[in-house]
Each structure stands twice: as C-alpha cells, then as structure tokens.
Write a protein that holds these residues in place. Structure first.
Motif, mmCIF file in Angstrom:
data_model
loop_
_atom_site.group_PDB
_atom_site.id
_atom_site.type_symbol
_atom_site.label_atom_id
_atom_site.label_comp_id
_atom_site.label_asym_id
_atom_site.label_seq_id
_atom_site.Cartn_x
_atom_site.Cartn_y
_atom_site.Cartn_z
ATOM 1 N N MET A 191 0.931 -1.304 -0.280
ATOM 2 C CA MET A 191 0.013 0.881 -0.207
ATOM 3 C C MET A 191 0.971 0.973 -0.271
ATOM 4 O O MET A 191 0.809 2.031 -0.359
ATOM 5 N N LYS A 194 2.336 2.052 -3.471
ATOM 6 C CA LYS A 194 1.269 2.429 -4.018
ATOM 7 C C LYS A 194 0.812 3.860 -3.803
ATOM 8 O O LYS A 194 0.807 4.336 -4.374
ATOM 9 N N THR A 195 1.346 4.253 -2.028
ATOM 10 C CA THR A 195 0.476 5.626 -1.600
ATOM 11 C C THR A 195 1.374 6.483 -2.199
ATOM 12 O O THR A 195 1.199 7.510 -2.699
ATOM 13 N N PHE A 198 0.636 7.235 -5.935
ATOM 14 C CA PHE A 198 -0.515 8.339 -6.009
ATOM 15 C C PHE A 198 0.116 9.392 -5.878
ATOM 16 O O PHE A 198 -0.561 10.820 -6.480
ATOM 17 N N GLY A 225 -9.521 6.656 -2.479
ATOM 18 C CA GLY A 225 -8.861 6.015 -3.480
ATOM 19 C C GLY A 225 -7.726 5.119 -2.996
ATOM 20 O O GLY A 225 -7.182 4.147 -2.249
ATOM 21 N N GLN A 226 -6.742 5.170 -3.358
ATOM 22 C CA GLN A 226 -5.481 4.494 -2.878
ATOM 23 C C GLN A 226 -5.032 5.108 -1.444
ATOM 24 O O GLN A 226 -4.097 4.549 -0.949
ATOM 25 N N LYS A 266 3.951 9.769 3.584
ATOM 26 C CA LYS A 266 2.184 9.436 3.092
ATOM 27 C C LYS A 266 1.005 9.796 3.496
ATOM 28 O O LYS A 266 0.426 9.528 4.196
#
Length: 573
Positions: A191, A194-195, A198, A225-226, A266
C-alpha cells in the motif's frame, strides 16, 4: 461394462479383456487409488459438498474444506482437478472422496515462491483476526499470516468491509515445511508503494473527490482511492464552530482540493471550503451596514443568538438587539435552531471576521408613534408576562408592555399579585398613563371591575365591629386588612397596643369611611379602644384629631384618601 458418459471410439466393440483394460487405463477409468489425480465434472453442488463424475464405478464427493471456493459457487458441468484422498469399496457403500486443494496447493506454492522473489503482489481474503494479526486465505487453498504491524491500512475499516474485500499483499517471508507452510504477508509495504505513486501524481491545488470514512472532533478522514486524506475541521467550510458529526456521515461524497501532501510520511490534506471564494473578502460589499437579509438560527447562547447566512457567514444577534424594552428573557422560549429569521446588518469587523446583526431594527421601534395607536382610558387586551411583588407586567404587543401596580389590580385587598394572576393569562386592562419618553405605560385592571367601595360607603355603619390584620407599620399608624370586607384600612398610632407587629390580628370598630370616586378617595379608619380612655402602659396623650401623614400609606386607597383628609383639615383651619 457400460461406461457412463463415454462411447467407444468409432463405435467399435471391445471383444477382449485386454483391450478393455487398455482402454480403461488410457482414459483413467476404473477403481480410484488414494493419491491419484482425477479430472472431474461437477454433477451437483450443495452447501457442504460437491458431487462429481470422476469416470469411475462410483461418483466422487469433494467436501467443503477440500474445495477452493464455496460449494454453492460450483455449477453442473464445471471441470475440477482433484486428488483422491479416500476410497470405500462397494462393500462399504462405494464412495470416493477427493480434495481440490491437494491438487492446487503444490502449484500454488511454486507461484507464491516466484512472486516473493520477483516482488509481485498476490491476492487474498482476510478470514479472521488472530493473535498478533490476521489470517489470510490465498486462492481458497493456502492460509498465510498478516502481522498487525504490517496492516495499519486496516485500522479504519470495519470488520465487514475487511472480510468482504480482496486485498493485494506482498510476501515478505516464505518457508515450506512438512508440518505446515510459513507464509508471512505485508499489506502496508505494498500500500505504501501505491500511495507513494499516487502522491507523486497528485498536485497541490488539484481537485479531488472521495468518501467520508470517519468523523472526529478535529476533522474528517476521506477515502480518496489509494489512501485516506484528512479534511481538517478548519478547512470544511468558511463557517466557524461547526458540529461535523451533525453535518456529515460515513459514506457521504465529498468534493475538495489538495492543499498539502507528504510522500515520505504518506499523508495528504484537503480542503472543501477552498472550492469557493472566502466570503469575508467582499463582506462589506455584499452586506453594507443597514442591509436586511434572511438568516438561519445556528445556536442559542445566554447572551444572544448566532445566525448564519447562505454563504457560510456566521454572526451574533445580541440579546439587546433582539427585543425592544426588556430584553432579559429566556431566548429558548422565542427561538429554536434552524429557525428562519430576518436580520439587519449593524456592525462588521473584516479583520477579525466578525459581523453583528439586529432583529428588532428590522420591524422598527414599536414605541415610535405609540400615542397614535393607544390612548389613555382605552381598554386593551393584554397577557401576563411577569408577576412581581408590587404588581404585574402585561404584554400589549410585540415590544410593548405595561405595568399594573398592585393597587390597580383589585378593589379588594391584594397581598400577593400571584394570588390573582398566572403567567400567560389573558387580561383586559385600562390605560391610565402613557410615557413615550421613558417607554412606560401604566395600566389598571380594577377600574374595569365593580367598585365595592360604593356599597361599603352606603351599607357599613360607623361603629361596626370588624376583624383586622396588621400589614405594615408606619410612623403615624398601621396599614391593616379589614377581613370582613377584604379591603385595606388604617389604624392610627394612638390606637397602638404594646408589642404591635405585622401579622397580628385583632378586633376593632369602624371609625370612619370616606368614598369620593371623583377624587379617587376610598378610606376606612378603624379603632381598637375609646380615644378618651387611658392607654395602658403609656402616658396620656393629647387627643387632638389625629393628623395623618403621607408616609403612613401605600399607593392603594388609604394613602390617597388620607391626603384628601389633610387638605380638608387645612381648609377647616
């Protein structure tokens, strides 16, 4: 032997046992053997097992725990590769038990090992929470462990959302063991990647939409979303002091703009209020002093009410700017939250973002031109607003009230106004004085009632015995209640006895009655003893006619009557 679901090739007959044996071996038909892999066709499915055709003398059964999916998801005709795990001959019922998982797991272990080496994500479902983390099922066949330290992304998810959603995981440890495989997963590492990607693609000032996940006192967490972004309370609206939990609910859609991002930690903050211009920038142009606007009551305070306008401006209407005249009232008796009101702009402080309004100025001063609407001696309808010790305040119209003194409530003696009136009681009254300068109006209730003094002056004789009660003691005498007629009377000081005090009751005789309505004179004087007799425990006094002083009386009948006596005495002298 007839072969279920199969025909001999080219319709040819098998004449010899050898040929039949070869055919059965080539088609994997015959008695199943434990550990053997079979190609099966689903015949039917239930809640706990699936029945399959495995090209043998008997049908096969695959139990729920040996399937990679829920049994009810299999349909007739579906093909399954399964391993025979148990066979019971015809003497035991002729059943064959198989496992789909035993076929899938070896291949799946190879795929998982490759995925870890190549750092590819794998998909899985969280099945339950266990000590130190979560149990994850991969492709319905293998169980893996997700440590809580690697699952912070689940913190804001409900249990139902967690169980019903498929996640991508990264394998951080993989060990094949004879007594069970050790597969450890991470959700955060994947995650996090992906973050980061993003956030790298997001620009400050960019518009973004999301769904409300959680609401706190300091802001709203929004799923974009992400990742989950924070919408601070101060960035929700240009309005101040909002109750977020009353205005928003989980699942609400939100439009916002990105105001900051932190790829390393993040984190991202968003603002919904910045989608519109700050209304305070042009407040003086939009709401010039004296402008009357529509507003809504936001909250009720002891010192006034807070109202909000349509563009998020919130301002104060002080208690003194709500009512004309007496403004010390319980505001909750007059207003409630979300009530529509019309207000006039009275003050603006752009620097401090403060604006003040008035409600009373919208309709104008009700005392302006009061003498054109009301006149002395006019009879009006009123309502009791407040009961005091010395009278009652009667409401006449919005912002206009009058006062009826205790002496104007009844021709009878009145000890407490509350004995005659209740709050909000409708009462007819007569105007006896109007003072626009002091914003006061004097009223009378008793002048609309029959005057009992007219009958008393005709029917009560001098010397009539009466029962009395001391109400108040003055320098020259005492105010008494004559119980027989429930009116106020006067006991001269020459008639006092030792130890006289308010509340005492005694027998007396009527010494004098005066009634002159034209001069508003109504008076009754009582005596206890013969004025020519010696007064016990007191030096003999000069029994000249008793001079009555103004301070001996209240504002009721005796005071006015006694002043008249004083005037008459002066005339006689």
């Amino acid at each position: 032997m007839a072969l279920r679901g199969r025909n001999m090739e080219n319709g040819e007959n098998m004449d010899t046992n050898e040929e039949l044996k070869k055919y059965l071996e080539s088609e994997n038909v015959g008695t199943p053997e434990v550990g053997e892999t079979r190609k099966c066709t689903v015949i039917s499915s239930g809640t706990d097992f699936v029945v399959v055709d495995l090209l043998a003398k008997t049908e096969g059964i695959i139990g729920k725990k040996d399937l990679v999916r829920d049994p009810t998801s299999y349909r007739p005709g579906d093909l399954i590769n399964a391993v025979v795990i148990n066979y019971k001959g015809e003497e035991e019922g002729g059943r064959t038990y198989l496992s789909e998982k035993k076929f899938v797991i070896p291949n799946l272990l190879k795929e998982l090992k490759t995925s870890m080496e190549e750092k590819k994500p794998v998909k899985g479902h969280i099945t339950k929470k266990v000590r130190g983390g979560y149990s994850v099922e991969i492709e319905g066949a293998l169980l893996a462990f997700l440590p809580g330290s690697q699952a912070s992304a689940l913190n804001n998810l409900s249990t139902s959302d967690m169980m019903n959603k498929e996640f991508d995981f990264e394998i951080i440890n993989f060990e094949e063991r004879n007594n069970g495989n050790n597969i450890v997963l991470s959700l955060d590492s994947l995650m996090g990647k992906k973050t980061e990607q993003f956030l790298e693609g997001i620009q400050v000032g960019q518009k973004i939409s999301g769904t409300v996940k959680d609401i706190t006192d300091f802001g709203i967490f929004v799923d974009v979303g992400q990742m989950t972004a924070l919408l601070p309370k101060s960035e929700v609206s240009w309005e101040r002091d909002q109750n977020l939990k009353n205005k928003f609910h989980p699942g609400d859609k939100i439009e916002a703009v990105v105001i900051s991002k932190d790829p390393i930690n993040k984190k991202m903050s968003i603002s919904s209020k910045r989608l519109s211009e700050d209304p305070w920038e042009k407040i003086e142009e939009q709401y010039p002093i004296g402008t009357v606007i529509d507003a809504v009551v936001d909250s009720i305070k002891p010192y006034g009410i807070l109202v909000r306008t349509g563009n998020g401006i919130k301002g104060l209407v002080r208690s003194s700017d709500i009512f004309w005249g007496n403004y010390k009232r319980n505001l909750k008796d007059y207003f409630q939250e979300d009530q529509n009101v019309r207000v006039e702009v009275t003050e603006i402080d752009k620097a401090k973002k403060r604006i003040s309004f008035s409600i009373k100025d919208v309709n104008g001063d009700p005392w302006e031109g009061i003498e054109d609407r009301y006149h002395v001696d006019e009879v009006i309808d009123t309502k009791v607003e407040k009961i005091l010790d010395n009278g009652v305040i009667l409401g006449i119209s919005e912002g206009v009230s009058g006062f009826a003194h205790i002496s104007e409530l009844s021709w009878n003696f009145v000890k407490r106004p509350g004995d005659l009136f209740k709050k909000n009681q409708n009462v007819k009254a007569q105007i006896i004085e109007i003072s626009p300068e002091t914003r006061r109006m004097k009223l009378s209730v008793k002048r609309l009632l029959d005057d009992i003094w007219a009958d008393l002056s005709k029917n009560v004789k001098i010397g009539t015995p009466v029962e009395c009660e001391i109400i108040n003691i003055k320098n020259s005498g005492a105010i008494v209640r004559v119980a027989n007629y429930n009116v106020e009377g006067f006991l001269p000081k020459s008639q006092f006895y030792d130890g006289i005090k308010p509340g005492d009751t005694f027998s007396a005789k009527i010494h004098k009655i005066s009634y002159n309505p034209a001069l508003d004179e109504r008076d009754m004087v009582v005596t206890i003893k013969d004025e020519n007799a010696e007064v016990p425990n007191r030096k003999k006094e000069n029994h000249e006619p008793h001079e009555i002083h103004e301070e001996n009386f209240t504002a009721q009948g005796p005071m006015r009557t006694t002043i008249g006596d004083m005037v008459n005495k002066k005339r006689e002298e």
